[in-house]
Design an enzyme around this catalytic site. Structure first.
Site, PDB file in Angstrom:
ATOM      1  CD  GLU A 294      -3.229  -0.532   2.124  1.00  7.55           C
ATOM      2  OE1 GLU A 294      -3.008   0.268   3.050  1.00  7.55           O
ATOM      3  OE2 GLU A 294      -4.262  -1.210   2.072  1.00  7.55           O
ATOM      4  CG  HIS A 323       9.323 -28.833   2.005  1.00  8.19           C
ATOM      5  ND1 HIS A 323      10.106 -29.919   1.656  1.00  8.19           N
ATOM      6  CD2 HIS A 323       9.870 -28.336   3.147  1.00  8.19           C
ATOM      7  CE1 HIS A 323      11.057 -30.074   2.572  1.00  8.19           C
ATOM      8  NE2 HIS A 323      10.937 -29.126   3.475  1.00  8.19           N
ATOM      9  CE  LYS A 436     -11.119   1.465   3.678  1.00  9.73           C
ATOM     10  NZ  LYS A 436     -10.756   2.247   4.842  1.00  9.73           N
TER      11      LYS A 436
HETATM   12  O1  PA5 Z   1      -3.351   1.294   5.891  1.00 18.32           O
HETATM   13  C1  PA5 Z   1      -4.481   1.695   5.654  1.00 18.32           C
HETATM   14  O2  PA5 Z   1      -4.748   2.909   5.674  1.00 18.32           O
HETATM   15  C2  PA5 Z   1      -5.622   0.744   5.370  1.00 18.32           C
HETATM   16  O3  PA5 Z   1      -5.200  -0.561   5.185  1.00 18.32           O
HETATM   17  C3  PA5 Z   1      -6.595   0.769   6.533  1.00 18.32           C
HETATM   18  O4  PA5 Z   1      -5.933   0.395   7.704  1.00 18.32           O
HETATM   19  C4  PA5 Z   1      -7.778  -0.165   6.301  1.00 18.32           C
HETATM   20  O5  PA5 Z   1      -8.392   0.142   5.077  1.00 18.32           O
HETATM   21  C5  PA5 Z   1      -8.796  -0.002   7.426  1.00 18.32           C
HETATM   22  O6  PA5 Z   1      -9.202   1.330   7.520  1.00 18.32           O
HETATM   23  P1  PA5 Z   1      -9.888   1.881   8.815  1.00 18.32           P
HETATM   24  O7  PA5 Z   1      -8.937   1.798   9.934  1.00 18.32           O
HETATM   25  O8  PA5 Z   1     -10.264   3.287   8.482  1.00 18.32           O
HETATM   26  O9  PA5 Z   1     -11.097   1.037   9.064  1.00 18.32           O
END
Ligand code: PA5
Length: 462
Positions: A294, A323, A436
């Protein structure tokens, strides 16, 4: 302190086609790296830079409140249930798996010193959620709902189901079984928590989900199951101090960031494998995959150019995946950097009995499983190096809060430095937000009507 051995990425060892001239590259990038490190440390206190995670090790106030809450509720619950996804769950999962006794949830209450079991409901599979509710008595469960935005559909739908059951079973007292970790002011969960009177903790400003493990996001669940969070903080502080060193020759996060960056951009190796030789560190790989993917997978650089870059992270587990994946890593495309994680000393020393001496497995007798694990790590490393596959080894003295916190913090800093080398915004995630928003539209959330129409038109064409 944890250590990094990068020798097997050097051209002297794996050849010019696949290896780097490490000392030359370190010298070439010396000033760039020094600038990146001092710039990150300068910007970390400025609002809007998303670098507050670099201060989390020093957050004594949160530490105090978390410990106080944990001691207040101690003995009242049999289970902790964490609701959250992505950055709101993976750090807690990685640390609790590493730091609790193995098979924690299967131990008796006496073996757990009266501390609760812990479950993470990070996905929304109706079968596993239903199955979990058959296993857990929610009346005796403290539910920690974690979401920075306060609106993520997966987490909020789990929360709505759990809240309903709790209320049916406990009436208005249900609120004492809930603790919310979310933004201090904004978001739907903050609003609900205040209306309904839940205990809350804050996801600090300028800390993205995947960098939030050392905030209340990770610390609350860990403290609730009795993990020593002071030890974790000490690990981060010591690592932070070490990583403030602007000299690339002394800074392991900078070294590994630069190696990965150069392997990708100069040698076409854009896959990064995280392979701990420790089952307790298995979820560190899951956490790393999210952090790396990300943060570094971006379509634009900071100057607005289309770049579509980002090394793809892969999780593996030693010795299990020898393996499964090693055949490919040794003989398939030479497009990966393998990160081994090695544990110098396991908590247990497990001897293999001296039996079946007269057979082909007799050689194992009298040795330990520990020796076997480390022999497997060594032989895989040597074999990969024979095939000229770049690999680095991160060594932890042991799997404890101090060392594992150092590892996670080092990987966070490594990611931030890599992001600067790629010249991209490490801390946003427009690709995640896009999906989202489509989910909100498909599920009929108010304000997303236009997206819903566009989406339906697109889906009709598929
Ligand atoms: O790193 C990030 O920003 C995302 O992976 C969020 O942690 C994930 O989408 C969950 O979002 P939230 O904490 O707003 O529910």
């Amino acid at each position: 302190m944890i250590r990094l051995d990068y020798r097997n990425t050097d051209a002297n060892i794996i050849g010019n086609d696949n290896g780097l001239n490490i000392q030359e590259e370190f010298a070439k990038y010396k000033d760039t790296i020094a600038h990146i490190i001092s710039d990150l440390n300068k910007r970390k206190d400025k609002p809007g830079q998303w670098l507050q995670w670099m201060n989390l090790g020093y957050n004594e106030e949160t530490l105090w409140y978390v410990k106080e809450y944990a001691s207040m509720v101690q003995g009242r619950f049999d289970n902790i249930l964490v609701l959250g996804i992505g950055g709101s769950a993976l750090g807690g999962m990685a640390l609790s798996e590493a730091l609790l006794k193995p098979y924690w949830n299967l131990l008796t209450p006496e073996q757990r010193n009266g501390l609760p079991r812990i479950f993470f409901l990070d996905n929304i599979d109706p079968d596993t959620i239903t199955g979990l509710f058959e296993v857990l008595d929610l009346k005796k469960t403290l539910v920690n709902v974690i979401t920075k935005s306060g609106s993520t559909a997966e987490t909020m739908s789990q929360f709505m189901i759990v809240k309903n059951i709790l209320e049916q079973e406990l009436g208005s007292n249900y609120r004492y079984n809930l603790v919310a970790t979310t933004d201090k002011k904004t978001g739907i969960l903050r609003q609900i928590a205040e209306q309904e009177g839940y205990k809350t903790f804050v996801v600090p400003d300028d800390v993205g989900g995947r960098f939030s493990v050392f905030s209340a996001v990770g610390l609350v669940p860990l403290a609730l199951v009795g993990i020593d969070i002071d030890e974790i903080m000490n690990g981060i502080k010591d690592m932070d101090l070490a990583l403030k060193n602007t000299d690339i020759n002394e800074n392991i996060a900078a070294q590994n960031a630069l190696i990965h960056y150069l392997m990708d951009t100069q040698k076409g190796k854009n896959l990064s494998v995280m392979m701990p030789y420790s089952s307790r560190l298995k979820y560190v790989s899951d956490w790393y995959v999210q952090l790396w993917a990300e943060s570094l997978g971006k379509n634009k650089d900071k100057d607005g150019n289309d770049v579509h870059i980002g090394p793809t992270p892969i999780k593996a587990l030693g010795a299990t995946d020898q393996h499964s994946q090693i055949q490919l890593y040794n003989e398939g495309p030479n497009d990966k950097v393998i990160n081994f994680i090695r544990v110098a000393e396991f908590d247990n020393n497990l001897e293999i009995p001296n039996i079946f001496e007269y057979t082909g497995i007799g050689y194992l007798g009298g040795k330990t499983i520990n020796q076997l694990m480390n022999a497997e790590a060594d032989s895989t490393k040597v074999a990969l190096t024979d095939y000229n596959r770049p690999n680095v080894t991160i060594t932890l003295d042991k799997v404890d809060g101090y060392n594992v916190a150092q590892l996670l913090y080092m990987l966070e800093v490594q990611t931030a430095i890599a992001g600067e080398l790629y010249n991209i915004n490490t801390f946003n995630q427009p690709g995640v937000e896009q999906a989202k928003n489509y989910t909100y539209a498909l599920m009929g959330r108010a304000g997303y009507e236009e997206s819903a129409q566009t989406l339906q038109a697109k889906m009709a064409m598929i």
